[in-house]
Every structure is written in structure tokens, then in C-alpha cells.
Design a protein around this motif. Structure first.
Motif, PDB file in Angstrom:
ATOM      1  N   LEU A 157     -45.918 -39.855 -38.282  1.00  0.00           N
ATOM      2  CA  LEU A 157     -44.621 -39.303 -37.882  1.00  0.00           C
ATOM      3  C   LEU A 157     -44.086 -38.306 -38.903  1.00  0.00           C
ATOM      4  CD1 LEU A 157     -42.874 -42.506 -36.469  1.00  0.00           C
ATOM      5  CD2 LEU A 157     -43.671 -40.516 -35.170  1.00  0.00           C
ATOM      6  N   ILE A 158     -44.233 -38.618 -40.196  1.00  0.00           N
ATOM      7  CA  ILE A 158     -43.699 -37.707 -41.205  1.00  0.00           C
ATOM      8  C   ILE A 158     -44.515 -36.432 -41.251  1.00  0.00           C
ATOM      9  CG2 ILE A 158     -44.978 -38.398 -43.294  1.00  0.00           C
ATOM     10  CD1 ILE A 158     -41.161 -37.995 -43.078  1.00  0.00           C
ATOM     11  N   TRP A 159     -45.827 -36.535 -41.037  1.00  0.00           N
ATOM     12  CA  TRP A 159     -46.650 -35.325 -40.973  1.00  0.00           C
ATOM     13  C   TRP A 159     -46.280 -34.482 -39.752  1.00  0.00           C
ATOM     14  CZ3 TRP A 159     -52.244 -37.402 -42.387  1.00  0.00           C
ATOM     15  CH2 TRP A 159     -52.285 -37.634 -43.757  1.00  0.00           C
ATOM     16  N   PHE A 160     -45.969 -35.148 -38.631  1.00  0.00           N
ATOM     17  CA  PHE A 160     -45.540 -34.407 -37.438  1.00  0.00           C
ATOM     18  C   PHE A 160     -44.246 -33.658 -37.718  1.00  0.00           C
ATOM     19  CE2 PHE A 160     -42.984 -34.188 -33.543  1.00  0.00           C
ATOM     20  CZ  PHE A 160     -43.845 -33.494 -32.696  1.00  0.00           C
ATOM     21  N   CYS A 161     -43.321 -34.306 -38.407  1.00  0.00           N
ATOM     22  CA  CYS A 161     -42.060 -33.636 -38.758  1.00  0.00           C
ATOM     23  C   CYS A 161     -42.313 -32.409 -39.614  1.00  0.00           C
ATOM     24  CB  CYS A 161     -41.137 -34.613 -39.493  1.00  0.00           C
ATOM     25  SG  CYS A 161     -40.516 -35.979 -38.495  1.00  0.00           S
ATOM     26  N   TRP A 162     -43.178 -32.550 -40.605  1.00  0.00           N
ATOM     27  CA  TRP A 162     -43.486 -31.409 -41.469  1.00  0.00           C
ATOM     28  C   TRP A 162     -44.120 -30.274 -40.672  1.00  0.00           C
ATOM     29  CZ3 TRP A 162     -42.572 -30.296 -46.575  1.00  0.00           C
ATOM     30  CH2 TRP A 162     -42.007 -31.322 -47.352  1.00  0.00           C
TER      31      TRP A 162
END
Length: 602
Positions: free
Chosen positions: A399-404
Motif C-alpha cells: 500500500l505504501i509503495w502504491f501511494c508513492w
């Protein structure tokens, strides 16, 4: 250059910092709690009383004061058994604590007891140089596009490919330096990134063709790309838990970099001929970057991260670094190798008043070539597997990689071309813009000094956003904290991107919406850059943040290509797409299952 960077470093030894070690039985007198509690409360703790107020009996996983004195059964906290229980606090879900995790928690506690001091504040400024340089160059490149268009006779849409070369360098740099800092150490990356950016940035001022400018922008991007993942991880690992909000405050350097860039552009590009202004501008920010490197390398003695040393099997140096921090801050510490080993290995309590020191052995340093050969052999998929060691951490990582990734594309679709958007002075409520009186969108057109002035005003409006973010991330409200502040600011950003196009019918309206957008986006990025390294354990922190930054740069590489090829006038569609991408990031943020506020960092 690599030899110079390596030669500036020496192995740390506890013998270099006399007078900072205190016996474990006196550690409570130099703890974080002894400085933060009222004297009457401190007396109770020293005598072993157990208050009936109840704050000692909080859920350990939610305890936000990791340095407070606790009574562990009949054992005081500052004993081997007490420390052993302290470092095992929290919920591991039935999993066994690893040696690294327990030693990492113990180093956290030692750094917390030392507290914020001169070394930490100096590091705040020097790590801030990385944030400053990142936006100094990212926004600086966008400010040169109109001049490049005019000097080299390139259309306004085609010149947007220039930023693709910058982002190509940024994405390679973020990946190489992010993972490289885990295997080569934080210090080398910390200094080399600014040096590379400065050299190639200055060189770009003397480029004779658009192709030459693009190549040099890509090269400087390779250096700039490593600043945020490396500097954020480094600062985090020297930061006491009680001061964790400073990692968010570090992002205040980001809008300051943009402000500096916009003011210099207003001065040089706004008042000099097109072929001169951008060259003076780029040369000046290159010199600023070089000065920051010189301060970092020649004036400040940077310690290697104790977490990196610990994960590399260099425990003696990790302990020596903690002693060095205490020495620089004018404080005392109780940490020794013997204590680390006794706490982790279940050895008997130490009986000596002052733990004995191990003999310091001087070892010959291997050559630079051998160091590089041995450590680059560590690059493999094994560096990333620990990020998916549990379902919760794996989901959070995705999820955090998707946000980035989504923010990486959405942010430059708006901000990289904001000077061009502002120069049009309104777009008739999102409809097809009125015909321009001079040249078409496919022809170069100079941008006025007023546009650069408005851009500088927008930059100023972003600075308070970072300050507010640093306050909001530690609030206990479910709407704030790390996740809440991040999600709320991202939602506001998406909304005002839409309003920028729909209702930005005048120059004043565009300026108003861009100021609010800058304010919200600086909160968003400030929290994102602080939240991300807190999620990952230190042995893969550089890898986790490096991949996140890499995805951010890769999708940013695609953004100018879309902006240059999108059908139509190229002014409204990119901004609508930016709003949609940032809204998608908001949805992912509310699904992240981890909140790091008040938690220990491994």
C-alpha cells in the motif's frame, strides 16, 4: 572521488570518548525520565514506589514514552533483567524476538536517555540539506523550461520531455542509493549524493544544446535522487523516540528549497534574456549545492548509523557511536557491549560497578576496491524479502509503495509545469481556453516576471504546511496521527487540483488555489517521508524507502511524457489526471493497517 569519501571515515572506539560511561546502577540518574519528570515523581521512582495513577500499567504496545522508568516485577528497569524485559515489550504476535531486534530496542533506549542535543540538531540541519536540494532542483528544472523553449526553439509541450531525463536520473539514484545505503553504509551515500548533484548541476549551466542539458539534468538527478531515502533513514536512526515528530518537521526544508529556487528564478530568469537568465540561475543553485556538500564533508563529523553497524555485525562500533553521541551532546550513557550481550543472551546480571571495556583492536582497513566488490555482492532479492515477512508488513509495504507511485505521477503532472499553467492566467472555468494573442501552445513564449513572482508566493504558502504536519502527526485523534494527517492532506490536495481547473478563471484565482494546493501537498509529502521509514525495520529500511522512492521517480518519469503527448491544449487534462491519481493514493492510505505514532523503531 570514492577514495576521498572513504578516506574521510574512521572506525569509532569507546576509547575516543572518555568520561561518558556511567555504571548501570546509576543509569536512572541520567535517563530520559529523570529529565522529564518532576522531582517528587523522580524521588518515588528512585525509591521504587509504584504510583497508583496507573500510567505505568499502560498497554506496552501503545506506550508513547519509551524512556519512562518502569518497575518490572521486583527488578528495577536499569538492571540486566529489567532491560531484558523492557526490550521485549510489545506484541510480537507469538514470534520470537531476534537478537537484532532486542539490541536495536536497547540502542533506541540508550539514545532516548541521551536525548536531543547538539549532535541531533546539527544532523537536523545537515539532513535538511537533502530535502532542500531535492526541491531546489526539482522545481528549479521546471522553472528553466520556458527559457529552454525560447533559446533552443522548442515547443512548450515538447520541452516537457526535459523533466523526463531528470526523473530518469532520480529513479535510478533513489534505487541505487536507497539499497546501497543498506550495504555500503549511510555515510557514503549521505555525502556523495550532494557532490554528484552539485558537479553536474554546475556543468549544465554551460550546455550548448538541449540534448546536452537533458543529459546533465539526468546526471544531477542521479545524485539528487538519493537524498530523501538516505537522509530520512539516517536522521531517523539518531532520533530519540520522544522527538520523533522532528522527522516530519524535517520536511520543512522541502518548501524552503522550492522558495529559494523560485526567488532566484524570479531574480535571474525574470529579469535577464532567456539565454542568460536560466544559466545564471542553474549555476547559482549548483554553487549552493556544492557549499552544502562542503559543510557536510569537511566541517561536520558524521557518525555511521548504529543500526547499520549493528546489522553489519559491527557491535563494538555501534556502541562507540552511542558514546560519541553522548559526548557531543554533553550527556552520559550506560550502554556497553557487555550489557548488550547480557540482555540478549540471558547472561547473569553484571556485578561490577562499571562494566569492563573490551580491548580495542585496530584492524587494517581493506582497500576501496575490495570493500565495493564485497558489499555490492550483497545486492539480491533477499534484501526485499523481509519486507513481506508477515501479512501485516507485506500489506503495508504494498500500500505504501502504491501511494508513492501514484503521488509520484500525480505531483509532477501539476507542479512540474505550474509556471506554464500560471502564465496562462485562467482557463475559462475548465473549458477550452481563449486563443492566445501571440503564439500557440506549440510555440515558445516567454514567461513574465509576474509569473515567477506568483510562483514564489505559492512557495511561501507551502512552508506552514510542513510546520502543521509536524504538530498533527503526534495528535491522538483518529483523524490525525501519521495515517490520519496523511490521508486528510491528500484528500484536500485532490479536491483543490480539481478546483484549480474548474474555477481558476483569473490569475488571482489560480494563485489562491495553487497556494492552498502547496500548503496541502507539503503536509502530505512531509508526513509521507516521515511515515515510510518508520514502517520498515532498520536492516531493510534503506531498501524499503529506496524502492518507494524509486517507484515515485519511475512514475514521475512517465508524467512529463503524458503531459507532452496528451491530446488538447495540454493545460487541463494533466491536472485532472493528477487529481485522480492523488485521490487513488488517498484510498490506499486509509487502508494501511499500521500506525507508527508512539511505537518503537527497529
Amino acid at each position: 572521488m570514492a577514495g576521498l569519501l572513504w578516506s574521510g571515515y574512521r572506525s569509532e572506539s569507546v576509547d575516543d570518548y572518555p568520561g561518558v560511561l556511567v555504571p548501570l546502577e546509576e543509569a536512572h540518574l541520567h535517563s530520559h525520565s529523570s529529565r522529564s519528570r518532576p522531582p517528587s515523581d523522580l524521588d518515588d521512582v528512585v525509591l521504587g514506589y509504584d504510583d497508583e495513577g496507573g500510567h505505568r500499567h499502560k498497554d506496552p504496545a501503545d506506550d508513547e514514552d519509551t524512556g519512562m522508568l518502569l518497575e518490572m516485577g521486583t527488578e528495577p528497569e536499569y538492571s540486566i533483567d529489567g532491560l531484558r524485559r523492557e526490550v521485549r515489550r510489545g506484541n510480537k504476535g507469538g514470534e520470537k524476538w531476534t537478537d537484532y531486534e532486542m539490541k536495536s530496542n536497547l540502542i533506541n533506549k540508550a539514545i532516548q536517555d541521551i536525548g536531543m542535543g547538539r549532535y541531533n540538531w546539527q544532523l537536523f540541519v545537515l539532513c535538511g540539506f537533502g530535502w532542500f536540494a531535492d526541491n531546489l532542483w526539482m522545481q528549479g528544472i521546471s522553472l528553466t523550461l520556458p527559457s529552454l523553449s525560447a533559446e533552443f526553439d522548442i515547443s512548450e509541450k515538447t520541452v516537457r520531455y526535459t523533466t523526463s531525463f531528470l526523473f530518469a536520473g532520480l529513479c535510478v539514484g533513489s534505487f541505487i542509493w536507497g539499497i546501497g545505503s543498506d550495504v555500503l553504509g549511510r555515510r557514503l551515500a549521505f555525502n556523495a549524493t550532494l557532490f554528484i548533484a552539485a558537479i553536474f548541476g554546475i556543468a549544465s549551466a554551460f550546455a550548448t544544446s538541449w540534448a546536452g542539458v537533458c543529459f546533465l539534468y539526468a546526471a544531477l538527478g542521479f545524485g539528487v535522487g538519493g537524498n530523501l531515502p538516505v537522509d530520512g533513514a539516517l536522521f531517523l536512526e539518531f532520533l530519540p523516540d520522544a522527538s520523533s515528530s522532528l522527522l516530519t518537521l524535517l520536511s520543512v526544508w522541502w518548501p524552503i528549497g522550492q522558495l529559494c529556487s523560485s526567488l532566484l528564478a524570479w531574480y535571474f530568469i525574470g529579469h535577464l534574456p532567456a539565454e542568460q537568465g536560466w544559466r545564471h540561475f542553474v549555476f547559482s543553485i549548483g554553487i549552493i549545492t556544492l557549499v552544502m556538500f562542503l559543510v557536510r564533508f569537511f566541517i561536520f563529523h558524521l557518525y555511521e548509523s548504529p543500526k547499520f553497524l549493528l546489522s553489519s555485525g559491527r557491535q563494538a562500533e555501534a556502541v562507540a557511536v552511542v558514546h560519541g553521541i553522548a559526548f557531543r551532546n554533553g550527556r552520559k550513557t550506560w550502554l556497553t557491549e557487555e550489557i548488550l550481550d547480557a540482555v540478549v543472551d540471558g547472561l547473569p546480571s553484571l556485578s561490577a560497578a562499571t562494566p569492563r571495556r573490551r580491548q580495542h583492536v585496530t584492524r587494517q582497513r581493506p582497500s576501496t576496491a575490495n570493500i565495493i566488490k564485497q558489499r555490492f555482492a550483497s545486492f539480491s532479492s533477499n534484501r526485499l524479502r523481509p519486507l513481506f515477512s508477515s501479512h501485516k508488513l507485506g500489506l503495508t509495504t504494498v500500500l505504501i509503495w502504491f501511494c508513492w507511485a501514484t503521488i509520484g505521477m500525480g505531483y509532477p503532472l501539476f507542479n512540474a509545469f505550474l509556471p506554464q499553467y500560471l502564465s496562462h492566467g485562467g482557463n475559462n472555468g475548465g473549458q477550452q481556453p481563449a486563443p492566445r494573442t501571440s503564439t500557440s501552445i506549440d510555440s515558445p513564449e516567454p514567461i513574465s516576471a509576474e509569473t515567477y513572482r506568483n510562483y514564489a508566493i505559492t512557495s511561501i504558502a507551502g512552508v506552514p504546511g510542513s510546520l502543521l504536519a509536524a504538530y498533527a502527526v503526534d495528535m491522538k485523534s483518529p483523524f490525525f496521527g501519521r495515517r490520519g494527517t496523511l490521508a486528510l492532506s491528500t484528500l484536500v490536495s485532490a479536491i483543490f487540483l480539481y478546483l484549480f481547473i474548474k474555477f481558476g478563471t483569473t490569475s488571482a484565482a489560480l494563485l489562491t488555489f495553487s497556494c492552498i494546493e502547496a500548503f496541502a501537498q507539503n503536509i502530505m509529502y512531509g508526513v509521507l517521508y516521515a511515515f515510510t521509514p518508520e514502517i520498515f525495520p532498520a536492516p531493510v529500511r534503506g531498501a524499503g524507502t529506496g524502492v518507494a522512492s524509486f517507484l515515485n521517480r519511475v512514475t514521475g518519469l512517465v508524467a512529463p511524457i503524458l503531459a507532452a503527448t496528451v491530446p488538447g491544449d495540454g493545460r487541463t487534462t494533466p491536472v485532472y489526471l493528477s487529481a485522480a491519481l492523488i485521490l487513488a493514493a488517498f484510498v490506499a492510505m486509509v487502508m494501511i493497517p499500521i500506525e507508527t505514532r508512539g511505537r518503537q523503531r527497529l
